[in-house]
Scaffold this active site. Structure first.
Site, PDB file in Angstrom:
ATOM      1  CD  GLU A  25      38.349  41.920  38.439  1.00 13.43           C
ATOM      2  OE1 GLU A  25      38.764  41.583  39.334  1.00 13.43           O
ATOM      3  OE2 GLU A  25      37.076  42.067  38.254  1.00 13.43           O
ATOM      4  CD  GLU A  60      34.813  38.790  37.049  1.00 11.37           C
ATOM      5  OE1 GLU A  60      35.674  38.311  36.460  1.00 11.37           O
ATOM      6  OE2 GLU A  60      34.946  39.092  38.369  1.00 11.37           O
TER       7      GLU A  60
END
Ligand code: MG
Length: 322
Positions: A158, A245
């Protein structure tokens, strides 16, 4: 007789193939995954929509980086893949590269044994600061496992609010080059700006590699229709996405299970034939954790050891059509 010898040879060849991946296992069925338009497809050219769990940060929950956990996710959850979240900073790979590499390899070996896909995730929020570490880690991984169709490289979990073209893409191109030196063809997933939500930022400037897809993350309690709209825009522009995710709860990993929002997301994922990996296999006291404190690192979890999110997500994964 010639015919039956030929047949015997074919049966033998099929048997040898199944030794590599257990027969009828996800990897036996789909083979090496590849990007085709805005879909990720298997060897038959049909979309492969994986469903599974993500492990928690490797430096904080090492007890679940085991063959026992991976086998249980396959047998009990009916997971077709698993994600290893290899920590980079905060006491991860940058400070103990050998320890974290061993964890990654243990999960990859376990997934190969089970015929599952395995996402090897570089679990970082600032990977562009240390690209040489990622090059080394993924280069070694590709040299060791690049011939296995099980392995999917997820090279940046991320990114924060940074530029796609100026920051993430140049980092990704370096790491992809390190992988492609050893493995020309396995799937690579690249993170996107703003905690892997701004998938549309890639549209004008995609990576030039035939087997790259982009990361979409969501937490059902926080992220709603606006994020699905953004994802749809990227899909419509021809990008392939993977939900490496996601959580049933809020973006901080805590809070209540939001079933209504999760269902809206699962409908979107099913419609677009995406793959999804739930956060996370952990026994932390936190909404997103699927296990209650003290649950075994070797699987075999009783229903009473699963949290509300754990029971709910297990049902979603078990019922997934892939
Ligand atoms: Mg390969």
């Amino acid at each position: 007789m010639v015919f039956s010898i030929g047949l015997a040879a074919m049966v033998l060849a099929a048997g040898m193939g199944s030794e590599m991946s257990p027969q009828a296992s996800p990897v036996d069925v789909h083979g090496r995954l590849q990007v085709k338009g805005n879909r990720i497809v298997g060897k038959d050219g049909k979309p492969a929509s994986l469903a599974g769990m993500s492990l928690f940060w490797s430096q904080w929950m090492p007890q679940y980086y085991t063959a026992g956990t991976v086998a249980w996710l396959k047998s009990d959850f009916k997971s077709t893949g698993v994600r290893a979240a290899i920590a980079v900073g905060s006491g991860g790979y940058l400070t103990q590269p050998d320890v974290e590499t061993k964890k990654a390899h243990a999960v990859v070996d376990a997934a190969i044994k089970q015929g599952m896909y395995v996402l090897v995730d570089w679990h970082s929020h600032d990977a562009e600061k240390t690209p040489e570490a990622a090059e080394k880690f993924f280069g070694e991984l590709a040299a060791k496992y690049g011939n296995k169709p099980n392995v999917i490289y997820e090279i940046y979990n991320e990114p924060l609010k940074v530029s796609w073209s100026q920051v993430i893409k140049p980092y990704a191109e370096r790491v992809i080059a390190a992988i492609r030196k050893h493995d020309k063809d396995n799937l690579i997933i690249v993170g996107t700006p703003t905690w892997s939500q701004d998938v549309d930022a890639v549209i004008p400037d995609p990576i030039k590699d035939p087997n790259v897809a982009y990361t979409l993350h969501f937490y059902a309690g926080t992220h709603k229709q606006y994020l699905r709209d953004k994802a749809q825009k990227a899909l419509d522009a021809g990008l392939a996405l993977m939900v490496t995710e996601w959580g049933t709860v809020n973006a901080d990993g805590d809070g209540k299970v939001d079933r209504e929002s999760t269902q809206a997301w699962m409908d979107f994922i099913a419609k677009n034939q995406l793959s999804h990996f739930n956060w996370s296999v952990a026994d932390k006291v936190e909404g997103a954790a699927i296990l209650k404190p003290g649950s075994s690192g070797n699987g075999g979890w009783k229903d009473t050891e699963l949290t509300e999110s754990g029971l709910y997500v297990r049902d979603l994964i078990r019922g997934w059509k892939h």
